[in-house]
Write an enzyme that holds these catalytic residues in place. Structure first.
Site, mmCIF file in Angstrom:
data_model
loop_
_atom_site.group_PDB
_atom_site.id
_atom_site.type_symbol
_atom_site.label_atom_id
_atom_site.label_comp_id
_atom_site.label_asym_id
_atom_site.label_seq_id
_atom_site.Cartn_x
_atom_site.Cartn_y
_atom_site.Cartn_z
ATOM 1 N N GLU A 1 88.209 0.305 -2.861
ATOM 2 C CA GLU A 1 87.336 1.329 -3.469
ATOM 3 C C GLU A 1 87.212 1.140 -4.979
ATOM 4 O OE1 GLU A 1 85.383 3.507 -2.175
ATOM 5 O OE2 GLU A 1 85.997 3.437 -0.075
ATOM 6 N N ALA B 1 81.669 -12.097 -3.519
ATOM 7 C CA ALA B 1 81.113 -10.942 -4.229
ATOM 8 C C ALA B 1 81.873 -9.696 -3.817
ATOM 9 C CB ALA B 1 79.626 -10.785 -3.923
ATOM 10 N N SER C 1 83.493 -6.775 -6.504
ATOM 11 C CA SER C 1 83.041 -5.721 -7.407
ATOM 12 C C SER C 1 81.609 -5.944 -7.884
ATOM 13 C CB SER C 1 83.987 -5.634 -8.615
ATOM 14 O OG SER C 1 85.305 -5.352 -8.193
ATOM 15 N N GLU D 1 81.957 -9.314 -0.004
ATOM 16 C CA GLU D 1 81.756 -10.665 0.521
ATOM 17 C C GLU D 1 82.816 -11.590 -0.054
ATOM 18 O OE1 GLU D 1 76.852 -10.337 0.764
ATOM 19 O OE2 GLU D 1 77.804 -12.044 -0.236
ATOM 20 N N ARG E 1 123.060 13.591 -0.164
ATOM 21 C CA ARG E 1 124.004 12.482 -0.311
ATOM 22 C C ARG E 1 125.037 12.817 -1.384
ATOM 23 N NH1 ARG E 1 126.809 8.061 1.413
ATOM 24 N NH2 ARG E 1 126.574 6.242 0.065
#
Length: 387
Positions: free
Chosen positions: A367, A129, A131, A126, A271
């Protein structure tokens, strides 16, 4: 100690990686150019994933899923996640919590998900809110046998592509050792329910085609049958069903770090400057060596954690937190050094490095932030010492 994958596990990884190379990576340029994953392409990828058994491979066989163990599922995540996030997500691995469906929830929510006809999103965060789940303001109040829900959720991944939401809302209070805390319950809610509005989220750094949307609940009425588990069991459901999300992020980061390293190492070998490949100069070669070491450590930590989950070790929350911290922060280092190795070309869209670099930043936040993961690790360290 045997680190060798079984023949079946090798087949699982190769199947996912070949699908990624063939069906996902060719569409990355479209996502980068338009910022959108067309619905037709999303559905086409999903159908192809179902055809070869990648869809719902994380869910148990008892509900029609693939029933893969954690090691095998981690290999699937690694194989698919070499591509852009939105493309990898099109090959659906539904949230594990769907396996907790009972009664009418099975026919209305679970079975259409298993057939690939419906897609779910999950709503916890939210504006005030993140964690702190107990700090959520979205509230469900009982009204007879129904519940009335009010509040706002944001950072909801792919809500605009979904048909229903797995919602966590406060439903009461309880006394704890640190004072009165909210209790949380879980609901399954169709996104076309009256009073529920899905709004476009924020413009974001990286992850083209992936949306973070906003859900507004204005006196949304849902039936008691739509509650998952028992009233107040929200945190138990998070622990029982959603813990694998952190390990999944670690697998995603590992896959992208490996791809970035391969691009950089190939470039350094090809390269030439001053008559030899630039990879032979210590200024390029030593950082490549450091990248290879970081990636090897990440893979060992990732796969060992998946194995420990399968063996039901008691400290897997700490293990998953460690894996997410290391792999997400390692990806940032590797992506940065890969660009440095390729010089100016690393900044160009001809190579995937600038995209991997942009996309990498989110992995240390969603997460559970790196700080939250370190808190989990430290909490387990102190609990083991009864402190």
């Amino acid at each position: 100690m045997d680190f060798e994958l079984t023949d079946e596990q090798k087949l699982i990884y190769n199947t996912a990686r070949e699908f990624c190379e063939r069906e996902l990576i060719p569409h990355e340029e479209l996502l980068e150019r338009t910022g959108d994953l067309p619905r037709e392409l999303d559905l086409e990828i999903r159908r192809k994933g179902i055809a070869i058994g990648l869809h719902a491979c994380n869910l148990p066989e008892s509900v029609g899923g693939g029933g893969l163990d954690c090691v095998s599922l981690t290999l699937v995540e690694k194989g698919l996640s070499r591509a852009s996030n939105a493309l990898a997500e099109a090959v659906r691995r539904p949230f594990n919590i769907m396996a907790a469906c009972k009664g009418d929830q099975i026919a209305h929510f679970l079975e259409p998900v298993m057939r690939g006809e419906k897609r779910e999103c999950i709503a916890m965060s939210e504006p005030d809110a993140g964690s702190d789940l107990r700090g959520m303001k979205t509230r469900a109040v009982k009204d007879g046998s129904d519940w009335i829900i009010n509040g706002t959720k944001h950072f909801i991944s792919n809500a605009l592509r979904s048909q229903f939401v797995i919602l966590f809302a406060a439903t009461g209070e309880e006394q704890t050792s640190t004072g009165v805390k909210k209790t949380v319950s879980c609901f399954l809610i169709d996104l076309d329910t009256p009073g529920l509005t899905v709004a476009k989220g924020y413009d974001q750094l990286g992850h083209r085609g992936h949306t973070n949307d906003i859900l507004h609940f204005d006196n949304v009425r849902v039936g008691g049958w739509q509650m998952v588990g028992e009233e107040g069991e929200g945190f138990k459901l998070v622990t029982d069903w959603l813990g694998g999300g952190r390990l999944s992020v670690a697998a995603v980061c590992q896959a992208r770090a490996e791809r970035a390293f391969e691009v950089a190492a190939d470039y350094a070998a090809r390269r030439r400057q001053f008559g030899q490949p630039i990879g032979k100069f210590q200024g390029i070669g030593f950082p490549l060596a450091d990248m290879a070491i970081d990636i090897r450590l990440g893979d060992l930590l990732l796969m060992n954690t998946a194995w420990r989950v399968d063996q039901k070790f008691p400290s897997v929350a700490q293990d998953c937190a460690m894996a997410k911290v290391w792999c997400s922060e390692m990806l940032g280092r590797v992506a940065d050094q890969a660009i440095q190795t390729c010089g100016g070309m690393g900044l160009m869209t001809d190579l995937p490095l600038e995209r991997i670099y942009r996309d990498a930043r989110a992995e240390r936040i969603w997460e559970g932030t790196s700080e939250i993961q370190r808190h989990i690790v430290n909490r387990e360290l102190m609990l083991a010492r009864r402190a």
